[in-house]
Design a protein around this motif. Structure first.
Motif, PDB file in Angstrom:
ATOM      1  N   TYR B 153       0.845  -1.201   0.000  1.00  0.00           N
ATOM      2  CA  TYR B 153       0.000   0.000   0.000  1.00  0.00           C
ATOM      3  C   TYR B 153       0.874   1.241   0.000  1.00  0.00           C
ATOM      4  CZ  TYR B 153       1.076  -0.180   5.006  1.00  0.00           C
ATOM      5  OH  TYR B 153       1.739  -0.262   6.206  1.00  0.00           O
ATOM      6  N   ASN B 154       0.313   2.332  -0.532  1.00  0.00           N
ATOM      7  CA  ASN B 154       0.985   3.624  -0.517  1.00  0.00           C
ATOM      8  C   ASN B 154       0.282   4.555   0.450  1.00  0.00           C
ATOM      9  OD1 ASN B 154       2.971   3.015  -2.449  1.00  0.00           O
ATOM     10  ND2 ASN B 154       1.470   3.352  -4.094  1.00  0.00           N
ATOM     11  N   VAL B 155       1.020   5.516   0.963  1.00  0.00           N
ATOM     12  CA  VAL B 155       0.497   6.476   1.923  1.00  0.00           C
ATOM     13  C   VAL B 155       0.552   7.861   1.301  1.00  0.00           C
ATOM     14  CG1 VAL B 155       0.918   7.500   4.185  1.00  0.00           C
ATOM     15  CG2 VAL B 155       1.246   5.054   3.852  1.00  0.00           C
ATOM     16  N   THR B 156      -0.464   8.683   1.589  1.00  0.00           N
ATOM     17  CA  THR B 156      -0.481  10.050   1.070  1.00  0.00           C
ATOM     18  C   THR B 156      -0.850  11.023   2.190  1.00  0.00           C
ATOM     19  OG1 THR B 156      -1.320  11.426  -0.724  1.00  0.00           O
ATOM     20  CG2 THR B 156      -2.890   9.924   0.302  1.00  0.00           C
ATOM     21  N   ARG B 192      -4.820   7.690   3.887  1.00  0.00           N
ATOM     22  CA  ARG B 192      -5.279   6.563   3.066  1.00  0.00           C
ATOM     23  C   ARG B 192      -4.575   5.245   3.416  1.00  0.00           C
ATOM     24  NH1 ARG B 192      -9.618   6.916   0.423  1.00  0.00           N
ATOM     25  NH2 ARG B 192      -8.879   5.785  -1.400  1.00  0.00           N
ATOM     26  N   ILE B 193      -4.320   5.046   4.700  1.00  0.00           N
ATOM     27  CA  ILE B 193      -3.700   3.804   5.154  1.00  0.00           C
ATOM     28  C   ILE B 193      -4.807   2.747   5.294  1.00  0.00           C
ATOM     29  CG2 ILE B 193      -2.365   2.766   7.039  1.00  0.00           C
ATOM     30  CD1 ILE B 193      -1.421   5.661   7.693  1.00  0.00           C
ATOM     31  N   PRO B 194      -4.597   1.517   4.829  1.00  0.00           N
ATOM     32  CA  PRO B 194      -5.633   0.476   4.942  1.00  0.00           C
ATOM     33  C   PRO B 194      -6.130   0.319   6.386  1.00  0.00           C
ATOM     34  CG  PRO B 194      -3.805  -0.310   3.615  1.00  0.00           C
ATOM     35  CD  PRO B 194      -3.392   1.012   4.166  1.00  0.00           C
ATOM     36  N   THR B 199      -5.625   0.962  12.130  1.00  0.00           N
ATOM     37  CA  THR B 199      -6.143   0.607  13.449  1.00  0.00           C
ATOM     38  C   THR B 199      -5.027   0.095  14.357  1.00  0.00           C
ATOM     39  OG1 THR B 199      -8.213  -0.038  12.429  1.00  0.00           O
ATOM     40  CG2 THR B 199      -7.858  -0.781  14.660  1.00  0.00           C
ATOM     41  N   THR B 200      -4.218  -0.822  13.840  1.00  0.00           N
ATOM     42  CA  THR B 200      -3.187  -1.421  14.678  1.00  0.00           C
ATOM     43  C   THR B 200      -2.022  -0.461  14.913  1.00  0.00           C
ATOM     44  OG1 THR B 200      -2.185  -2.450  12.727  1.00  0.00           O
ATOM     45  CG2 THR B 200      -3.732  -3.785  13.987  1.00  0.00           C
TER      46      THR B 200
END
Lengths: 132, 278
Positions: B153-156, B192-194, B199-200
């Motif tokens: 995943y990518n982070v923005t 936009r983190i999954p 959560t974790t």
């Protein structure tokens, strides 16, 4: 060591993750054991006490510095033993940050070493009031 | 009510709070403070102190499990902890000067916004479409377990996310909660983190954030061992159980359940804060 310091390969942090996971588990377990032991002692000795926590009278808990708390715990005062466990609990995430520092240094990720040092400095400011 | 009865009831309530807190990643504090102040009439400053301790236990206990399952992104965590710990010091300083009524109202408003945010539609877990420059430089992009493999995943939104985390830390220091709600909003919706990663990772950060202000709370006498003991042990037991359920439970159900509980508590806190009952 890689050229791209800040684009880590997937799963690069696995070893560090395992260390941090164990540290957190042990820290919380030890803290809970101390709090639990002090708590049982507290319930045995003062279970029938009618407490009044409705307002912040008398300035709150007198156990408000590390020397006072440890002195009470060595004198086997139940409330001080519980408070010692709480200090251990607070120390657990702080230790986690210290271990992260070693982990990032081992990976030669100096950006994250610097970020970790900033977090540690902020924690030191927050905990400085516990000295006396 | 004798101390034995009070601590038993607090333990039971904290057990439930810890379970909910771990399942939603939002910490047990959002349920514990209303429980202690509304149901037991305990001074909100003592409740905040006990809650702060409990969120350290929740965070560290559940984080130990999550970290090994490979959801937690420790780089995102460390980067954002710079913001949350700084905010926490500011919040703890504010907690010393504001009246209990004002703190109760702010607490209620934070809970209402958490409830509304979590009801606002479902969030897709696709992550940011294109890699963000700042996220690349900071090494924030990662992978998480999905259907037996590791999904990248990518982070923005790094700068606005960081800014919001200062506020999250401030609320944590002021209200004695993990403010996982604000953290999840910043990390889910802005960065936009999954969902399971945010959560974790949010949970992972809560302990450090709370530790930054816990020293100030102990030094002020807000942390009473007689109250913190049953709350901490109850929350810890609940959160350990909750962290084992997380992977199995669907996230939409969690959000709705959480939103409902939190909304009811929020309205009560605001009402009691305004009418001077807290």
């Amino acid at each position: 060591m890689t050229d791209e310091q800040h684009t880590p390969a997937p799963d690069r942090d696995e070893a560090l993750e395992a260390v941090l996971g164990n540290l957190l588990r042990i820290g919380v377990f030890v803290a809970a054991a101390v709090v639990g032991a002090g708590g049982v002692y507290l319930l045995i000795t003062r279970g029938d006490w009618i407490p009044d926590f409705r307002s912040f009278q008398n300035g709150g808990s007198p156990l408000r510095s590390v020397p006072l708390i440890l002195r009470g715990a060595f004198a086997l005062r139940a409330d001080a033993i519980v408070q010692t466990g709480l200090l251990l609990l607070i120390a657990t995430p702080v230790l986690r940050v210290v271990f992260s520092l070693f982990g990032f240094a081992h990976e030669r990720d100096w950006l994250y070493v610097a970020l970790t040092l900033i977090v540690l400095s902020v924690l030191a400011v927050g905990l400085s009031g516990l000295q006396t | 009510m004798s101390y034995l009865v009070l601590s038993s009831l607090l333990f039971a309530g904290s057990l439930l709070a810890g379970l909910l807190g771990a399942l939603t990643g939002l910490g047990g504090g959002v349920v514990i403070i209303p429980l202690m102040t509304l149901a037991f009439g305990i001074d909100i400053r003592y409740a905040i102190g006990a809650s702060l301790i409990s969120v350290i236990a929740t965070s560290s206990g559940a984080a130990a499990a999550y970290v090994r399952e490979g959801y937690t992104n420790i780089r995102i965590g460390m980067f954002l902890e710079v913001a949350t710990t700084l905010g926490a010091l500011g919040g703890a300083a504010l907690a010393g000067v504001l009246s209990t009524g004002v703190i109760a109202v702010v607490f209620g408003l934070v809970l209402v916004s958490s409830a509304l945010q979590s009801l606002r539609g479902s969030h897709d877990d696709s992550g940011a479409l294109r890699p963000d420059g700042a996220a690349l430089r900071l090494g924030l992009n990662g992978t998480y377990p999905l259907e037996g493999r590791r999904q990248p995943y990518n982070v923005t939104g790094v700068a606005p996310g960081f800014g919001l985390m200062i506020i999250a830390g401030g609320l944590s220091g002021l209200l004695g909660i993990g403010s996982g709600a604000v953290k999840v909003i910043a990390m889910d919706r802005i960065m936009r983190i999954p969902f399971k990663v945010s959560t974790t990772t949010s949970n992972f950060m809560i302990g450090v954030t709370a530790a930054a202000s816990a020293g100030i709370y102990i030094a002020r006498g807000y942390i009473v061992p007689e109250l913190a003991m049953p709350v901490m042990l109850g929350v810890l037991a609940g959160s350990l159980f909750g962290s084992r359920l997380l992977v199995a439970v669907r996230t939409t159900f969690l959000r709705r359940l959480f939103a409902f509980v939190v909304f009811v508590l929020a309205v009560e806190m605001i009402f009691n804060g305004i009418t001077g009952r807290i």
